[in-house]
Write an enzyme that holds these catalytic residues in place. Sequence first.
Site, PDB file in Angstrom:
ATOM      1  CG  HIS A 165      -4.167  -3.150   2.914  1.00  0.00           C
ATOM      2  ND1 HIS A 165      -3.427  -2.725   3.996  1.00  0.00           N
ATOM      3  CD2 HIS A 165      -4.483  -2.039   2.209  1.00  0.00           C
ATOM      4  CE1 HIS A 165      -3.319  -1.408   3.964  1.00  0.00           C
ATOM      5  NE2 HIS A 165      -3.946  -0.967   2.886  1.00  0.00           N
ATOM      6  CB  CYS A 171      -1.000  -0.026   1.153  1.00  0.00           C
ATOM      7  SG  CYS A 171      -2.289   1.251   1.003  1.00  0.00           S
ATOM      8  CD  GLU A 222      -1.879  -5.610   5.432  1.00  0.00           C
ATOM      9  OE1 GLU A 222      -2.466  -4.562   5.776  1.00  0.00           O
ATOM     10  OE2 GLU A 222      -1.576  -5.866   4.245  1.00  0.00           O
TER      11      GLU A 222
END
Length: 238
Positions: A211, A106, A213
């Site tokens: 994203h 990001c 994660e």
Amino acid sequence: MTAADRPRILVTRAEEVVGERFEDYTDRLAETGGAPVAYDQATWEADASLPDYDGVVVTAGIDIDPTRYGEEQSEYVREVAPDRDDFESAVLADAFERDVPVLAICRGHQLFNVFAGGSLLQHIHEREPHRARRGEGDAIDSGWHEVAAEPGSLLHGVFGDRTMRVNSRHHQAVTTDRVADGLTVAATTGDGIVEALERPDRRWALSVQWHPERDEVAEDQRPLFEAFVAACREATAD
């Protein structure tokens, strides 16, 4: 797997961001065989050597200062962190010099491009499908769209030909006309947003705008962290 088999991976940490959870990064790395180590901006000194490490994750956060790529700050860029830009640029410089694996996410993806001499679109005016939006209560919901990796790219080696549904939470962006020389585009969307970049002159250097994660995509994006941790493990053997 013993502790000795787990590569030591620095994960940059700076300001707290509403709706984000730093532990998501460390959880994903630990789950796929890494030994994540938080590397805090508050402990960084410009002239000091970085601790020993086998890989770096550059994390998400607030906007990059447009003056860093030679533009005036627009009305849509309300908060910047020049000190963080310095901090994470120094981390990238060290990682590229050592040629250890890099995964930038990001904000990290945007800095990956700016560090190499590229620039950013300061604001995506259309909210869909990239920008986050307010959900119930204090929740910040992701935008969602599809991404496919460019054939022959590092990202394609991870995910193959399948189309991924990814989560977006950004308003600044790398566009196809703003990519730095020396980087290659690994994925884009139909509206010209660059979703992934690679630096082909390094062993494993990849940035993604989404994203991977976050818990909402953790299982689907697990191959990305597995590939990154494997690359970090290989780097320790050289």
